[in-house]
Write an enzyme that holds these catalytic residues in place. Structure first.
Site, PDB file in Angstrom:
ATOM      1  CD  GLN D 129      47.294  43.887  69.054  1.00  0.00           C
ATOM      2  OE1 GLN D 129      48.108  43.447  69.863  1.00  0.00           O
ATOM      3  NE2 GLN D 129      46.875  45.145  69.088  1.00  0.00           N
ATOM      4  N   GLY D 130      47.314  39.595  66.935  1.00  0.00           N
ATOM      5  CA  GLY D 130      48.523  38.768  67.030  1.00  0.00           C
ATOM      6  C   GLY D 130      49.766  39.555  66.656  1.00  0.00           C
ATOM      7  CB  SER D 132      53.240  40.407  71.799  1.00  0.00           C
ATOM      8  OG  SER D 132      52.969  41.749  72.059  1.00  0.00           O
ATOM      9  CB  SER D 164      43.414  39.949  74.934  1.00  0.00           C
ATOM     10  OG  SER D 164      44.494  40.678  75.381  1.00  0.00           O
ATOM     11  CD  GLU D 247      46.888  48.094  71.458  1.00  0.00           C
ATOM     12  OE1 GLU D 247      46.361  47.005  71.614  1.00  0.00           O
ATOM     13  OE2 GLU D 247      48.109  48.240  71.254  1.00  0.00           O
ATOM     14  CB  SER D 371      56.831  48.774  78.173  1.00  0.00           C
ATOM     15  OG  SER D 371      57.949  49.525  77.750  1.00  0.00           O
ATOM     16  CG  ASN D 372      53.568  52.768  81.220  1.00  0.00           C
ATOM     17  OD1 ASN D 372      52.900  52.441  80.219  1.00  0.00           O
ATOM     18  ND2 ASN D 372      53.027  52.980  82.399  1.00  0.00           N
TER      19      ASN D 372
END
Lengths: 259, 322, 350, 391
Positions: D129-130, D132, D164, D247, D371-372
């Protein structure tokens, strides 16, 4: 006695209400749909008669989308015996002419002595449906009743109702079958108890479409040609009273030539 | 000019409801008004005389022994007969409880389109278009019955126009007396007017009290300010439910909708149901102890304070400046 | 019954019915009244009993409704949410079903009808904390835990001394019983103790989650309307994160109580652990939600006049009663420690 | 019907079926520690994926018409629980199966579906997956990798990061900027890129745990057919938002994954003698509570989704498990501090080093997939209706 109570599901009046700018109809997506409070009182009025005479049956009748089943369930859990749900996408946005034709057709399918409705729904405010039904069915009607009672027992008796409206108090007497509408001065609805809630699911709900009622040529008599939203009011001056508020208010009145 | 039938609603004592002025004014905007009235046998002349004051030059009068006894039916039958005789573009009926019953039955009997609670009326070509003020004036909508005949109920007080008196001439309208099932009126009492205060629905000024007024006795304060300003007295549903004042004073969604020059809300929090009945007032004034009361969001002038100190002082100020 | 996660229709409908009832009959003024005079609102008790709440878990043969714990768990949440100060949960969720299951024929006949109809009020020391019980002074019937056994006593058989409660509307009393009173005639059958403990714990968890839900709702409303620096304080990220953390704690705690009720009703192997998970997480959530609520409300939340503290203090009481967070976490830790060989006591089937 | 109570035959049968199949087909040595290291690892993982495909388990949640079984969330979660219970290897082609496939089904053309879906299912193509970029993390819409259209091709220049599996992936599902003039959410397109195209270079990033599972990917005048766009050109943001919900959603991990970790912590507690200490038991109990809460949260979400009321729990889900995972490893690290002399004693633990690496990885989970802090904003604004912050 066989009673049919008309039930309507409306947008919750405690939330903001909006009109769909395209259709001019109530935008039902913006607020939660609930059973109309006046419908609850109409059911209560019917159940009070059932309390007094156990042989009385109470049937609920509504016209509305699938979600209107919740309103019927509420009434069944209060103690009504069964329900009729007229449910047809083609009836979405029906005007009062179509609605009265459809409901009248449904009422002709079963025997009844008395139809009880709310005097006006909180979303429509037309207040004409009960009389239109009576006219279509060729029966007597009494609308806007603040109270009523049955005289002379179930068979052959009369209904005597009181209304206070537009500056006149009246007592009206009518026989059966007939249609009445009641005001919010009628007693508050009872709360369904747990037994009622558990039992409601087992009570029959007949689902009908317009075709089931033999109605195919349903055209609205009235169409909306424009909808304009008025800009919301703005808050003006606000002061906290320190003893001078009365004078400030009087000045304000004077400035607007109100005194 | 096309004909517009105007249904006349009489009180049990035979008075004409003042809202007739609004019906006549709306009728004039699309055609020439023709009054239709039902009276007890022998009362034709006296009622006709009084109708001229509302600007009605022509009146169709039906006499029926059922007037005063049968509910809507005599009026319904008169309007249906008049419609058959005059082929009107529209039939206007006051948007009262009784008026709506008449309108409902007439619309079905004439297979007409029914416009409810209109505040305005105009013609677009051959179509009659009614205007409605919805959700307490938050929306203005317009609707039409197209090619059909229009039956419309008219909001009393929606024009504020004073009629120019004319001399009314009457023609008799024959209606049959076939019996259809109808409710029978066995008693009718007009509400005694308790004061010289204006009628709430059509008043130019309204002073209303809410639950914070605290008691039926406390409501006197509301009435005193109303009298000082020449205003009608209104109330929130909370005040009515609490028994401080009778229900016919209730302003709001399930009560009367008002649209006065001045609306004063005393101790009313301003729930959305109340606002729906008064937010088209030209000027809104609110006095409430609770600074977060929603009424302040729409008030032109708000006072955060105790009504029991502010209002007596205000009455004194108003009287002093008179 | 399949509603282990409270999404079951019956559960939702009973809860909705109760919520509507409380909306109408248990407004802030009534909650406040219970706080000022501290007396039991017997009228409200009677009305809720008349709805069928007190007999909900009793079978139809004894005049109950025969619903299962998972059908009632959402309704119990609503009681916490409403702020009603009544010993409903002990009576309906613990005492009535325990008497029906473990009582002798005489005990069932003499106690159940009055409790189900609401004429009599029950208190229970089970898991509450020592020999204390909520509303014991007002109760007609006491379920007493003593030496791992349960005894059923009527009013003449126990006495009470009022003790401090952080929540003045939930009155607490220490009960004392002459040892001569306790006998085979008062004792309930074997198995009653563990069953009652589990019931008390999941029911208290659901009640506490309802308390948290109300506090969170008040906090969100306040954050939306209270303005500082010219905008609603809820628009500030620091405030948002406080509230989001509270929401996560509460929303992740609620289904734990729902599952615990289901595990109790089905007699699953992990029922005791599930009850501990429910209570520990409900206590956690109440603390996190309460702290966030007080912080977001600012000064007004610290006044007696603002209603927040009614729920906050009830939350504090329930957080510590029916086994504190630490108590239940230690039980879970011990169960995990002893679970090396994969018994079903904590994670069945693994 | 809730997933985890298995009161209908259908669900219980399904669990038995999955359990039986996995037991019969999973090579025993694949579950051993270290089985997936070394040069053979990728080959073995592909072979395992092929085995799953042959058994009909590659993507049970895909619709039947695309080769799946059309199973709902409850069945999917049971599969996941059983998969984790037996300790099977992490799915190699998670991006293909969970992200690219469903996105193609929703937004792709027939030709695109035919070209890619079956290959994903068979694991013939592994996807990455691209999304970020160095300057577009939580603020994804700020991405800058530029795709200029020339004829029927994009010319792509720029850089992706934190990708990843980029070192072995065959294809990338990328978001690129196709219209630099448009408002930032509007000029983005979703493009499928063959990782073997000239001009692409991949550089693993060595992370704080010493591993290199994430990479940087550089694009230098990379030519990609415009036909590889999913959805309309410049409409990639809408395509991506649906993908991100997938996701963060339910179904990717169950509580079962954490039970072995709890057992490890429990034995550490016992072997250090901490198990006699109330505080240590309380800490262990806290993790039991958290894992149980995750279990019940997932169960509740499934129950509600089967009632058609799928809520905003997606944000809670990721926020919850990532914090729980971080705390679990934190406790382990605390216990291991006292055990540093035994760090290589595999009788106690599979190597202190491995635990430490997982500890660091568990910190990454708080950052990736939004992010959280972003998750908390989503909860506050979309679930609770708090006003947006003025920016």
């Amino acid at each position: 006695m066989k009673i049919i109570t008309l039930v309507k599901q409306v947008p919750d009046t405690w939330s903001e209400r909006r009109l769909d700018p395209e259709t001019g109809r109530v935008d039902r997506a913006v607020s939660e749909a609930v059973i109309d409070e006046i419908s609850e009182r109409a059911i209560e009025a019917a159940l009070a008669l059932k309390d007094a005479d156990k042989s009385t049956t109470v049937t609920l009748l509504t016209m509305g989308p699938a979600g209107a089943l919740d309103a019927l369930r509420k009434g069944l859990s209060m103690g009504a015996d069964d329900a009729v749900h007229i449910r047809d996408d083609a009836l979405q946005g029906a005007d009062v002419t179509i609605t009265s034709r459809v409901i009248a057709a449904a009422l002709l399918r079963r025997p009844w002595d008395l139809v009880i409705a709310g005097n006006e729904s909180t979303d429509g405010r037309g207040g004409v449906l009960p009389a239109m039904l009576a006219e279509r069915l060729g029966v007597a009607s009494a609308t806007g009743l603040d109270s009523f009672e049955l005289t002379g027992g179930a068979a052959g008796g009369d209904l005597v109702g009181r209304r206070s409206a537009d500056g006149v108090d009246e007592v009206l007497r009518l026989g059966f079958p007939s249609v009445v509408s009641i005001t919010e001065r009628m007693p508050d609805a009872r709360f369904p108890n747990f037994r009622g809630i558990l039992g409601a699911k087992k009570k029959p709900v007949e689902v009908l479409t317009a075709a089931d009622l033999g109605l195919t040529d349903l055209h609205p008599a009235v169409s909306v040609v424009s909808v304009a939203e008025r800009p919301p009011r703005q808050a003006g001056t606000r002061i906290i009273d320190d003893g001078s508020a009365a004078a400030a208010l009087a000045d304000f009145f004077a400035s607007r030539r109100l005194i | 000019m096309t004909t517009v039938l105007v249904s006349i609603e009489l009180t049990p004592s035979g008075d004409v409801r003042p809202g007739l002025a609004d019906l006549v004014a709306h009728a004039r905007s699309i055609g020439s008004p023709v009054g239709v009235v039902t009276v007890a046998p022998g009362d034709s002349a006296s009622v006709t005389e009084r109708l001229g004051a509302f600007g009605l030059a022509e009146v169709l009068v039906a006499e029926s022994a059922a007037v005063g006894a049968a509910d809507a039916e005599p009026r319904v039958r008169a309007l249906v007969a008049a419609a058959a005789a005059r082929n009107p573009t529209a039939v206007l009926i006051a948007n009262t409880v009784r008026g709506r019953d008449v309108a409902a039955r007439v619309a079905v009997r004439l297979d007409a389109g029914l416009l409810l609670d209109i505040v305005g009326l105009h013609a677009e070509g051959k179509r009659v278009v009614g205007e409605h003020s919805v959700f307490g004036g938050a929306y203005l909508t317009a609707s039409t019955a197209g090619d059909r005949m229009t039956v419309a109920t008219v909001r009393e007080g929606s024009t504020g126009e004073q009629p120019s008196p004319v001399t009314a001439s009457a023609s008799a309208l024959e209606i049959d007396d076939t019996t259809v099932p109808t409710a029978v009126i066995t008693e009718a009492t007009e509400h005694a007017r308790r004061s010289e205060r204006p009628e709430l629905r059509t008043a130019e000024r309204v002073v209303s009290g809410g639950r914070a007024v605290g008691s039926a006795e406390g409501f006197e304060l509301v009435e005193r300010l109303a009298d000082a300003l020449g205003a009608a007295v209104g109330a929130s549903r909370a005040a009515v439910d609490a028994g401080y004042i009778s229900q016919d004073h209730q302003v709001g969604q399930t009560g009367v909708s008002v649209s006065p020059e001045l609306y004063i809300a005393l101790g009313i929090s301003g729930a959305i149901q109340h606002r729906a009945g008064m937010q088209t007032a030209k000027t809104i004034v609110a006095v409430n102890k609770d600074e977060t009361a929603p009424i302040f969001e729409i008030a032109d002038f708000g006072v955060v304070g105790d009504i029991f100190t502010v209002v007596p002082a205000l009455i004194a100020e108003v009287e002093a400046r008179r | 019954m399949t509603g282990s996660y409270g999404a079951d229709e019956t559960s939702v409908e009973l809860a909705t019915g109760l919520r509507e009832f409380f909306n109408e009959h248990c407004g802030l003024d009534r909650v406040r009244a219970a706080w000022s005079d501290g007396s039991l609102d017997l009228a409200l008790w009677g009305e809720v009993a008349a709805l069928g709440f007190t007999g909900a878990l009793a079978s139809e043969e004894v005049g109950g409704l025969g619903v299962q714990p998972e059908d009632l768990v959402l309704a119990i949440e609503e009681i916490g949410y409403s702020g009603a100060s009544l010993p409903l949960v002990d009576t309906a969720a613990v005492v009535v079903p325990i008497i029906e299951r473990y009582g002798s024929a005489e005990q069932r006949a003499s106690f159940l009808p009055g409790l189900i109809s609401g004429e009599r009020i029950a208190a229970s020391t089970v898991m509450f904390g020592g020999d204390r019980a909520m509303f014991a002074a007002e109760a007609d019937v006491l379920l007493l835990e003593r030496d791992d056994c349960l005894h059923l006593l009527d009013r003449r058989q126990f006495s009470t001394v009022e003790v401090h409660s952080p929540d003045p509307a939930s009155r607490l009393a220490r009960v004392s019983v002459e040892s001569s009173v306790l006998s085979d005639a008062t004792r309930l059958a074997a198995g009653a103790t563990d069953d009652a403990r589990g019931r008390a714990v999941w029911a208290a968890s659901a009640l506490l989650n309802g308390v948290s839900r109300r506090m969170l709702e008040m906090t969100v409303d306040h954050a939306k309307t209270r303005e500082q620096f010219g905008r609603a304080i809820g628009s500030f990220q620091a405030v948002k994160h406080l509230i989001a953390d509270a929401w996560v704690a509460m929303e992740s705690s609620r289904p734990c109580a729902w599952y615990a009720a289901h595990a109790c009703s089905q007699g699953l192997a992990d029922a005791a652990a599930a009850a501990s998970v429910a209570k520990a997480s409900a206590s956690d959530a109440a603390r996190v939600v309460g702290d966030s609520a007080l912080q977001v409300h600012g000064g007004i939340g610290f006044t007696w006049e603002h209603p927040l503290h009614f729920w906050m203090k009830r939350g504090k009481l329930l957080e510590h009663a029916y086994g504190s967070r630490g108590f239940h976490l230690r039980s879970l830790g011990a169960a995990m420690r002893d679970d090396q060989q994969g018994s079903d006591a904590v994670f069945p089937g693994l | 019907m809730s997933a985890l109570t298995e009161t209908t035959l259908d669900v219980a049968t399904w669990r038995d079926e999955v359990r039986g199949w996995l037991k019969a087909h999973l090579p025993a040595d694949l579950t051993e520690p270290g089985a997936l290291t070394g040069p053979e690892a990728l080959h073995r993982r592909r072979a395992w994926e092929r085995e799953l495909y042959d058994g009909g388990y590659a993507a049970i949640h895909w619709p039947k018409e695309y080769g799946g079984r059309g199973m709902g969330a409850a069945h999917r979660m049971i599969f996941q629980e059983e998969y984790e219970r037996i300790g099977a290897p992490p799915r190699l082609n998670i991006q293909g199966l969970m992200l690219v496939g469903p996105t193609l089904m929703e937004h792709g053309t027939d030709a695109q579906r035919q070209r890619w879906l079956d290959a994903i299912l068979r694991c013939e193509q592994v996807w990455c997956q691209g999304f970020s970029e160095p300057d577009a993390g939580s603020d994804l819409a700020s991405l800058r990798t530029a795709a200029r259209i020339e004829g029927d091709r994009y010319i792509i220049n720029g850089q992706k990061i934190w990708t990843s599996g980029a070192t072995y992936a065959d294809w990338m599902f990328a978001l690129v900027r196709t219209n630099p003039e448009a408002p930032k959410h509007r000029g983005i397109s979703a493009v499928l890129i063959d990782m073997r195209t000239p001009g692409i270079s991949v550089r693993p990033i060595r992370q704080i745990n010493g591993r290199g599972t994430f990479s940087e990917v550089f694009f230098d005048n990379v030519e990609v057919p415009v036909a590889n766009t999913i959805g309309a050109v410049d409409d990639g943001w809408n395509v991506a938002m649906g993908a991100l919900l997938l996701e963060r959603g339910i179904g990717r991990r169950s509580y079962v994954k954490y039970v072995p970790l709890l057992r490890t912590l429990s034995s550490l507690t016992t072997s250090t003698g901490a198990g006699r200490d109330g505080a240590a038991l309380e800490e262990l109990g806290t993790h039991v509570m958290q894992v149980s809460k995750y279990r019940h949260h997932v169960g509740r979400t499934l129950a509600e989704s089967s009632n058609g009321a799928f809520g905003p729990e997606a944000s809670l889900n990721k926020l919850f498990w990532s914090e729980m995972e971080a705390a679990l490893y934190e406790s382990g690290m605390k216990l291991l501090n006292d055990l540093s002399a035994l760090s290589d004693d595999s009788a106690v633990l599979d190597g202190y080093g491995r635990w430490e690496a997982e500890y660091w990885h568990a910190r990454a989970t708080r950052i990736f997939a939004g992010s959280n802090q972003i998750q908390k904003n989503i909860i506050a604004e979309r679930v609770l209706g708090l006003p947006k912050e003025k920016r």
